[in-house]
Write a protein that holds these residues in place. Structure first.
Motif, PDB file in Angstrom:
ATOM      1  N   CYS A   1       0.846  -1.193   0.000  1.00 40.00           N
ATOM      2  CA  CYS A   1       0.000   0.000   0.000  1.00 40.00           C
ATOM      3  C   CYS A   1       0.879   1.241   0.000  1.00 40.00           C
ATOM      4  N   GLY A   2       0.968   1.902  -1.145  1.00 37.47           N
ATOM      5  CA  GLY A   2       1.690   3.163  -1.235  1.00 37.47           C
ATOM      6  C   GLY A   2       0.747   4.322  -0.974  1.00 37.47           C
ATOM      7  N   ILE A   3       1.201   5.275  -0.167  1.00 42.90           N
ATOM      8  CA  ILE A   3       0.349   6.408   0.218  1.00 42.90           C
ATOM      9  C   ILE A   3       1.120   7.702   0.007  1.00 42.90           C
ATOM     10  N   GLY A   4       0.461   8.693  -0.577  1.00 39.21           N
ATOM     11  CA  GLY A   4       1.090   9.992  -0.784  1.00 39.21           C
ATOM     12  C   GLY A   4       0.091  11.115  -0.633  1.00 39.21           C
ATOM     13  N   THR A   5       0.532  12.325  -0.884  1.00 38.20           N
ATOM     14  CA  THR A   5      -0.353  13.482  -0.781  1.00 38.20           C
ATOM     15  C   THR A   5      -1.266  13.612  -1.991  1.00 38.20           C
ATOM     16  N   GLY A   6      -1.041  12.771  -3.010  1.00 37.98           N
ATOM     17  CA  GLY A   6      -1.907  12.795  -4.176  1.00 37.98           C
ATOM     18  C   GLY A   6      -1.559  13.891  -5.145  1.00 37.98           C
ATOM     19  N   ASN A   7      -0.281  14.129  -5.343  1.00 34.73           N
ATOM     20  CA  ASN A   7       0.102  15.253  -6.202  1.00 34.73           C
ATOM     21  C   ASN A   7      -0.522  15.153  -7.596  1.00 34.73           C
ATOM     22  N   THR A   8      -0.217  14.071  -8.335  1.00 32.63           N
ATOM     23  CA  THR A   8      -0.779  13.938  -9.679  1.00 32.63           C
ATOM     24  C   THR A   8      -2.278  13.719  -9.630  1.00 32.63           C
ATOM     25  N   ALA A   9      -2.726  12.812  -8.773  1.00 32.69           N
ATOM     26  CA  ALA A   9      -4.145  12.487  -8.712  1.00 32.69           C
ATOM     27  C   ALA A   9      -4.994  13.708  -8.365  1.00 32.69           C
ATOM     28  N   ARG A  10      -4.463  14.597  -7.557  1.00 36.29           N
ATOM     29  CA  ARG A  10      -5.196  15.821  -7.213  1.00 36.29           C
ATOM     30  C   ARG A  10      -5.124  16.848  -8.330  1.00 36.29           C
ATOM     31  N   ARG A  11      -3.952  17.011  -8.911  1.00 36.89           N
ATOM     32  CA  ARG A  11      -3.791  18.050  -9.929  1.00 36.89           C
ATOM     33  C   ARG A  11      -4.535  17.708 -11.209  1.00 36.89           C
ATOM     34  N   THR A  12      -4.745  16.436 -11.494  1.00 34.04           N
ATOM     35  CA  THR A  12      -5.546  16.073 -12.666  1.00 34.04           C
ATOM     36  C   THR A  12      -7.018  16.418 -12.462  1.00 34.04           C
ATOM     37  N   LEU A  13      -7.397  16.716 -11.236  1.00 33.56           N
ATOM     38  CA  LEU A  13      -8.749  17.189 -10.926  1.00 33.56           C
ATOM     39  C   LEU A  13      -8.789  18.704 -10.769  1.00 33.56           C
ATOM     40  N   GLY A  14      -7.663  19.342 -10.977  1.00 36.38           N
ATOM     41  CA  GLY A  14      -7.590  20.787 -10.800  1.00 36.38           C
ATOM     42  C   GLY A  14      -7.497  21.204  -9.351  1.00 36.38           C
ATOM     43  N   MET A  15      -7.088  20.265  -8.489  1.00 38.05           N
ATOM     44  CA  MET A  15      -6.998  20.527  -7.056  1.00 38.05           C
ATOM     45  C   MET A  15      -5.557  20.412  -6.578  1.00 38.05           C
ATOM     46  N   ARG A  16      -5.332  20.884  -5.366  1.00 38.31           N
ATOM     47  CA  ARG A  16      -3.994  20.820  -4.794  1.00 38.31           C
ATOM     48  C   ARG A  16      -3.821  19.552  -3.958  1.00 38.31           C
ATOM     49  N   PRO A  17      -2.585  19.111  -3.783  1.00 38.70           N
ATOM     50  CA  PRO A  17      -2.338  17.933  -2.933  1.00 38.70           C
ATOM     51  C   PRO A  17      -2.776  18.186  -1.496  1.00 38.70           C
ATOM     52  N   THR A  18      -2.975  17.100  -0.773  1.00 36.60           N
ATOM     53  CA  THR A  18      -3.355  17.216   0.630  1.00 36.60           C
ATOM     54  C   THR A  18      -2.144  17.582   1.494  1.00 36.60           C
ATOM     55  N   LYS A  19      -2.404  17.912   2.735  1.00 39.11           N
ATOM     56  CA  LYS A  19      -1.352  18.335   3.657  1.00 39.11           C
ATOM     57  C   LYS A  19      -0.649  17.123   4.270  1.00 39.11           C
ATOM     58  N   MET A  20       0.552  17.362   4.779  1.00 37.44           N
ATOM     59  CA  MET A  20       1.339  16.295   5.392  1.00 37.44           C
ATOM     60  C   MET A  20       0.638  15.692   6.602  1.00 37.44           C
ATOM     61  N   ALA A  21      -0.051  16.528   7.373  1.00 36.46           N
ATOM     62  CA  ALA A  21      -0.757  16.011   8.555  1.00 36.46           C
ATOM     63  C   ALA A  21      -1.836  15.016   8.143  1.00 36.46           C
ATOM     64  N   GLU A  22      -2.523  15.294   7.036  1.00 35.23           N
ATOM     65  CA  GLU A  22      -3.541  14.363   6.540  1.00 35.23           C
ATOM     66  C   GLU A  22      -2.897  13.069   6.061  1.00 35.23           C
ATOM     67  N   LEU A  23      -1.746  13.195   5.415  1.00 35.56           N
ATOM     68  CA  LEU A  23      -1.024  12.014   4.967  1.00 35.56           C
ATOM     69  C   LEU A  23      -0.692  11.108   6.152  1.00 35.56           C
ATOM     70  N   GLU A  24      -0.211  11.698   7.235  1.00 35.75           N
ATOM     71  CA  GLU A  24       0.189  10.885   8.389  1.00 35.75           C
ATOM     72  C   GLU A  24      -1.005  10.244   9.075  1.00 35.75           C
ATOM     73  N   SER A  25      -2.076  11.006   9.271  1.00 36.45           N
ATOM     74  CA  SER A  25      -3.246  10.440   9.955  1.00 36.45           C
ATOM     75  C   SER A  25      -3.919   9.371   9.095  1.00 36.45           C
ATOM     76  N   PHE A  26      -3.947   9.573   7.788  1.00 38.78           N
ATOM     77  CA  PHE A  26      -4.530   8.589   6.876  1.00 38.78           C
ATOM     78  C   PHE A  26      -3.714   7.299   6.894  1.00 38.78           C
ATOM     79  N   THR A  27      -2.395   7.427   6.877  1.00 37.10           N
ATOM     80  CA  THR A  27      -1.520   6.253   6.938  1.00 37.10           C
ATOM     81  C   THR A  27      -1.759   5.476   8.218  1.00 37.10           C
ATOM     82  N   ALA A  28      -1.844   6.178   9.340  1.00 34.51           N
ATOM     83  CA  ALA A  28      -2.075   5.519  10.627  1.00 34.51           C
ATOM     84  C   ALA A  28      -3.417   4.792  10.632  1.00 34.51           C
ATOM     85  N   ALA A  29      -4.449   5.432  10.085  1.00 35.03           N
ATOM     86  CA  ALA A  29      -5.772   4.815  10.050  1.00 35.03           C
ATOM     87  C   ALA A  29      -5.773   3.556   9.192  1.00 35.03           C
TER      88      ALA A  29
END
Length: 348
Positions: A88-116
């Motif tokens: 399971c690879g997890i990231g801020t979603g740089n490409t996946a977010r930008r292809t939607l015209g949105m910005r990547p998520t924050k580092m804090a969200e990355l860490e809490s999501f990984t823990a969950a």
């Protein structure tokens, strides 16, 4: 060094996964890029049924794409199909977010999501929040539904020290895209290990780098069409990132900045257009068009791709391994089976 393969997700990719397993590769990955490629979990589900030994990875999902319970359900279901073989690879979603015209998520969200995800996929409970409402959730039915017994390997996508530290605190490995600089990897490895020791997490975990490769024939031009075709998708991904993130321009040479401007002009958009994501990501991470070869500058070939003679490649890969990279994952785009075969034969 171990070797792996990454491709875009689509139905039929299971044939490449089976071939990769036959060739002795350690892992087979698909990207998670909605609106561009197929669904990665369907693709890996097909791969799971077509293979029996090779590890299967998502590179990478993001908290901006799915809730933690939904993502955990996907991964634990894959783990039921391929027990103990899921990454399971997890990231801020740089490409996946930008292809939607949105910005990547924050580092804090990355860490809490990984823990969950780590908690849920191991059968533990975690907090799920929607607005002010918070509830404790866990898998209520297991057995034939999901596998929470066999371990899932977690890796955090890192392009800087903050993500490396998150990987250390969460006890995960590190994955990076197109980063081949041994000095940068040494810094990542040191940061991750320091954070892991402070958090009481395992220090020895696996690190992966995704890139492309072209083995030069005797007398072949290092910057010729064959090299540019083999690694052009990596080069254009960097130019696309720079076009979508102007502050990154400080890291580029004047020639590379000009290439970004030419890319935007060819796509008929600008760095400030709200609609640029609709055209900027055309054929993203696919084989580049011949008319775009001039954008694949020699500097990008040198920095982002593994291009060289067998001896040169062996030397570069040895340096990367000594800096903390455990597995080299390439994306074949010109003739995938032939490229996979050549990579499998390369002595590293």
């Amino acid at each position: 060094m171990r070797k792996g393969i990454v491709v875009t997700a689509h139905v039929g990719v299971e044939k490449l996964a089976a071939r990769a397993e036959d060739l002795g590769f350690s892992s087979f990955w698909v990207y998670d890029t909605p609106m561009l490629h197929g669904d990665p979990f369907i693709a890996l589900g097909l791969c799971a049924k077509a293979t029996s030994r090779i590890k299967l990875g998502i590179g990478v999902t993001s908290p901006a794409l799915r809730s933690a319970p939904a993502a955990a359900n996907h991964f634990a279901s894959l783990n039921a199909l391929a027990p103990g073989r899921i990454i399971c690879g997890i990231g801020t979603g740089n490409t996946a977010r930008r292809t939607l015209g949105m910005r990547p998520t924050k580092m804090a969200e990355l860490e809490s999501f990984t823990a969950a995800l780590q908690d849920l996929c191991a059968g533990r409970s975690t907090q799920y929040r929607e607005g002010d409402r918070v509830r404790e959730v866990e898998f209520m039915h297991q057995g034939a539904y999901v596998n929470i017994t066999d371990p899932i390997e977690f890796v955090v996508a890192a392009f800087g020290m903050k993500a490396s530290a998150i990987a250390g605190r969460r006890g995960t490995g590190v994955l990076s895209f197109g980063l081949l600089d041994p000095a940068a990897w040494s810094a990542f490895t040191a940061e991750r290990r320091t954070a892991a020791q402070a958090a009481g997490q395992p220090v020895e975990v696996d690190s992966y780098v995704m890139t492309s490769m072209h083995v030069l024939a005797e007398g072949e031009d290092r910057y010729g069409d064959a090299s540019r075709d083999a690694m052009g998708h990596i080069a254009l991904s960097l130019l696309t990132f720079a076009a979508d993130n102007p502050s990154f321009g400080d890291n580029l040479s004047a020639e590379e900045t000009d290439a970004v401007a030419r890319l935007l002009a060819r796509r008929g958009t600008t760095a400030t257009s709200d609609q640029r994501h609709k055209v900027l990501y055309r054929n993203y991470l696919g084989r580049i068009a011949a008319e775009d070869r001039d954008l694949v500058l020699p500097s990008l070939v040198d920095k982002l791709g593994l291009v060289g003679t067998p001896d040169e490649l062996a030397g570069r890969i040895a340096e990367m391994e000594s800096s903390g990279v455990d597995e080299l994952v390439i994306q074949p785009v010109v003739d995938p089976v032939a490229e996979m075969t050549a990579f499998a034969k390369l002595s590293v």
